[in-house]
Design an enzyme around this catalytic site. Structure first.
Site, PDB file in Angstrom:
ATOM      1  N   HIS A 443       0.854  -1.213  -0.013  1.00 15.53           N
ATOM      2  CA  HIS A 443      -0.032   0.115   0.038  1.00 15.53           C
ATOM      3  C   HIS A 443       0.788   1.357   0.019  1.00 15.53           C
ATOM      4  O   HIS A 443       1.928   1.140   0.336  1.00 15.53           O
ATOM      5  CB  HIS A 443      -1.145   0.038   1.121  1.00 15.53           C
ATOM      6  CG  HIS A 443      -0.395   0.017   2.513  1.00 15.53           C
ATOM      7  ND1 HIS A 443      -1.065   0.372   3.589  1.00 15.53           N
ATOM      8  CD2 HIS A 443       0.948   0.042   2.807  1.00 15.53           C
ATOM      9  CE1 HIS A 443      -0.554   0.289   4.663  1.00 15.53           C
ATOM     10  NE2 HIS A 443       0.747   0.185   4.233  1.00 15.53           N
ATOM     11  N   GLU A 444       0.140   2.362  -0.190  1.00 16.81           N
ATOM     12  CA  GLU A 444       0.845   3.810  -0.304  1.00 16.81           C
ATOM     13  C   GLU A 444       1.915   3.509  -1.247  1.00 16.81           C
ATOM     14  O   GLU A 444       3.016   4.093  -0.906  1.00 16.81           O
ATOM     15  CB  GLU A 444       1.408   4.065   1.211  1.00 16.81           C
ATOM     16  CG  GLU A 444       1.979   5.544   1.282  1.00 16.81           C
ATOM     17  CD  GLU A 444       0.514   6.491   0.904  1.00 16.81           C
ATOM     18  OE1 GLU A 444      -0.407   6.299   1.331  1.00 16.81           O
ATOM     19  OE2 GLU A 444       1.091   7.676   0.459  1.00 16.81           O
TER      20      GLU A 444
END
Lengths: 590, 590
Positions: A443-444
């Site tokens: 993620h991110e």
């Protein structure tokens, strides 16, 4: 960990010098320490006891409501009470006006105690900070201030089922309803958002979704690419012009919860916007500038993810260290081998167990130094030499996000290994840390995305100015180390830096992005190891003496130079010769 | 996978040449293929559909009975029907008299389909084979033959809660009851056994535990060290002299099930022996030779664990390959960057995704080559040049166990990464493979134990004869490769081999085990990568031509030499200089 944190903050980064700046003038080492005390205590008393529970009882959705385990609401209420949601905000906006460095350090305790619980708070704080920076006064008042007070929680809605890394392909549409709504230009949104952390729950009476969507052009078509993306506030429950709940549900529906490998304390949702009458959303900032607004908070978000990865590594390190000190097994290796009649020794006495603990220590403490160093640069960006800080952050942020995601995950695997069979059971916490941490490479911005950002953009921009700025800082540490016992490590670091610079040049020699970037991930790995080696050398220089803590840091630094930094050669080799075996591979050959 | 298996077995290892030997004279390529067909079909039809179920519904113990999910019994019955339990046994003992190579290849399908289900069968087969080799005729008839027929399943009971890696510290006691029992000298056992896979279930009407225990000396004390360890058959239900069930429960009680990170299809137990009247056990072999008997089956057991690790890697590789071929995301990188208006491409078109797939391919196919090569040596040990085979196996078995445990786990992590957020959910199988595979670095001798075995014993025994034997084989491949396109890789391999040899010498230069062995794990890692590079070069030489499969193998070999083999330099560096930072680290410095 607290001793380490105090050392890094006060002895190494000298954060109390920030109090000389007007923004932090009301603070002192004492107020910073008080914040850390509070965070440490709440995290220990309220978050840690729930960490296994939120894993074992993952969020349930019965088609109507999402149920979280008993106690989650009270734990988050304790977080809210700490004031940390508004840690970095102005005092006259109800904030604590803390430096980013201290905010990150305080939040680290919560990530370590329960990364799954912490996420609700981190997302809310990031969401509110974005609105405080880009929202209208009324948007700040109605949405951001309520989030900073912990009344409503927030989310970030970027990905869609068909568009994860490739945000330019989102298809959520926003059509103008009323340009003059007091809460901002009002749009009607329709689309699907995937992987939304905290996207549904009943912890707060409303949820403030920040949603990326595209406003169609005059021809009714969506603009290709990221240029067409705008940002909207889409509350779960509608509000009136004064921001009071109207009791009318906005057209945002939970389509389903994702069932994850780890990080289960945080609900993760597929949300449908506008399946019925359309979801009401208020434009934030200018049309087409949605990504720009969103990425305004990117430094903090990525430092936050990196810190979360570090703290999972730290939790595993501490658990395996405690186990290794207590578990008897085997005997010391003497010149004649082992004496089976001798009593057993704690496994920490075995060199290979120490190797696994030292590796963990070098990853997690090096990772923490990296994150705090970056947070310190964010403070510089806001209250000091912004241009210099920006140059360094440009190249360090991809590392702050990616390096702990990879190496503190490895630390968690080593923690399992130290515990052996016991580490593989759910009777000990280390297996959960390992599962939780596996999210962080995804993620991110995935590892691959961070690598493209670094090698494709950051190190080449402005003629390589950011890379040069980093190199100058590394060189300064090398020069300080040369007259000391650390000269061998300093020389090794200088050579690694030179090889990194040369590989950067070689990668781009033909000017073909496809050739340069085929090995962007090995480049990212080598870059990360070089950066962390630099920080370890810098930390070691700041840790002279014979105290146990200083000796431990010196040993971890030596470990990193002996076992880790030499790995960069193999990674950079493929970068420098633009190794083409991956590019040349054809799908039907697999 | 089947095409690869056929290539490795028939084109590379030429297993049909074994049919010229008397033991395998009734076999042919056709019979071998028929076995593989059967295994592939049963694994696909009966094991694979249950793999997620046995993970989600882990074994339950209500204090009386252990419950497994519906269908497990039927799946294992299908395995029994395949005849694979007795694959390697003599035909006149009801076996198939198959080469070990073909047995391992056949069982690989089951490990890939469901490693948790397979374990019951692998343990039973290993248990029975041990008894066929070391048991009395009556023990073979009563216990082993029933296991080979799948009537009863078997276990291996080595570890205890306080003695995992350190078997010399087991405290289970065996006191003589009746030296003249027809089933073998009868003992009364008391003690606790931990981590017993398949230790309790109701899949079969009896379970044959093979238990390590110590017979006290005349002073009533247990002999320290492994010399005092003997081996016993301890059935769950007692039997009479003819081996019929008497209906009397033996004094073996399930104290509890372990709740594991993965591998949940297999019950894993803490068993109490002799909490009441004492557990009846029959001595196998001679007193004090328990470990020797147990380790008789060690080659196959470790090849089996390694193959299981490889197959989990293979399953993840295939799942991520299929996903990468179908998932559209992003655009091709042109000289001017990307065109957002162009259609998206399947992610397999991105170089970094190909890198992750090629890495997996190089790990799992290289791992499979390694396991089959070792199995082929086991056949040589039994029906060919035993001494030559033993020398190679001595150094290769630690690698066969450890290398895939580490690198096929990494393959599973890469499979998750290819799937991104989806890979982190339980909607796709890759997260389970990763969890399942994490066990393999722990059981059947941890990484650390394998490393001590390799550097502490195997490479130095008989003046380094085993290492020299391996080096000669590597050298032979290097020489065959030199006149070909593979000359650069051949040179690289020769250099790596030379560095490995030099590091071995340097590690032992002072003759101090503590100095040599502090870096045994990095040595094991470098050794493993060198061995797999050698096998990849050998496989590449056997894969000329332009078919897609041959091009794929050539690319994987090139990948391994470009990205992986260079890693050995960093590992061997610490070995060669007997790096002391881990040995010198003091527990209070952490």
């Amino acid at each position: 960990m607290r001793e380490l944190l105090d050392f890094l903050l006060f002895d190494w980064l000298k954060v109390e010098t920030l109090c000389a700046r007007p923004r932090f003038a009301e603070h002192s080492r004492e107020t910073f320490s008080a914040v850390l005390d509070t965070c440490e205590r709440i995290a220990r008393e309220r978050f840690a006891p729930l960490n296994r529970l939120v894993d074992a009882q993952e969020p349930q959705f019965d088609g109507q409501r999402v149920t979280l385990p008993e106690g989650v609401g009270a734990a988050l209420a304790a977080y809210v009470e700490s004031g940390m949601l508004a840690a970095a905000q102005d005092m006259d906006a109800g904030g604590m006006q803390l430096p980013c460095t201290v905010e990150m350090a305080g939040n680290a305790f919560f990530s370590k105690a329960s990364v799954g619980l912490s996420a609700y708070a981190m997302l809310t704080s990031g969401n509110a900070n974005l609105l405080m920076a880009h929202g209208t006064p009324r948007q700040r008042e109605v949405f951001a201030r309520r989030e900073l007070a912990g009344e409503w929680f927030g989310t970030m809605c970027l990905s869609e089922p068909q568009a994860g890394s490739s945000l330019s392909d989102i298809t959520t549409r926003a059509e103008l309803d009323d340009a003059a709504d007091p809460l901002g230009p009002r749009y009607c949104l329709r689309g699907h958002k995937m992987w939304i952390s905290g996207g549904e729950h009943e912890l707060t009476p409303n949820i403030v979704h920040l949603v990326l969507a595209k406003i169609p052009g005059p021809d009714g078509k969506l603009v290709p690419g990221t240029r067409g993306i705008s940002l909207f506030i889409v509350p779960k429950w509608r509000v009136d012009a004064q921001g009071q709940l109207t009791g009318v549900r906005n057209d945002v529906q939970l389509a389903g919860l994702n069932h994850k490998l780890g990080y289960r304390g945080t609900t993760n949702c597929l949300l449908n916007f506008g399946e019925r009458e359309g979801a009401v959303g208020y434009l934030v900032g200018q049309p087409g500038e949605g990504l720009k607004c969103m990425f305004h908070m990117m430094n903090e978000a990525r430092i936050g993810v990196g810190t979360g990865a570090v703290m999972l590594g730290m939790a595993g390190y501490e658990a395996s260290l405690e186990y290794a000190r207590q578990r008897p097994q085997g005997r010391a290796m003497g010149p004649a081998g082992k004496d089976a009649a001798a009593p057993q020794i704690p496994i920490i006495e075995h060199a290979d167990v120490r190797r696994m603990l030292l590796a963990q220590k070098s990853y997690v403490e090096g990772g923490l130094a990296l994150e705090l160093y970056c947070a310190r640069l964010v403070d510089e960006l806001r209250t000091g030499d912004a241009a210099a800080a920006q140059a360094l952050l440009d190249v360090l942020i991809p590392i702050a996000k990616s390096w702990p995601s990879e190496w503190c995950l490895e630390a968690n695997s080593l923690a399992i290994q130290v515990l052996g069979g016991y580490g593989y059971t759910r009777d000990f916490p280390v297996e959960q840390y390992w599962r939780d941490n596996r999210l962080n490479m995804i993620h991110e911005g995935t590892h691959g995305i961070q690598a493209l950002d670094l090698l494709g953009r950051k190190v080449v921009q402005q003629g390589g100015a950011s890379l040069a700025a980093l190199a100058a800082h590394v060189q300064a540490t090398v020069e300080r180390a040369m007259p000391s016992d650390w000269a061998p490590q300093a020389k090794q670091l200088a050579a690694a830096l030179a090889q990194l610079g040369a590989a950067t040049q070689q990668a781009w020699r033909t000017g073909e992005p496809a050739e340069a970037l085929a090995n962007a991930v090995p480049y990212l790995q080598a870059f990360g190891h070089t950066v962390v080696a630099w920080l370890w050398l810098d930390v070691a220089l700041a840790s002279p003496g014979n105290t146990a803590a200083a000796q431990g840091r010196q040993a971890a630094a030596r470990y990193f130079f002996a076992y880790e930094l030499p790995k960069t050669a193999a990674w950079l080799d493929v970068v420098a010769r633009r190794e083409s075996v991956c590019r040349d591979m054809r799908p039907d050959w697999f």
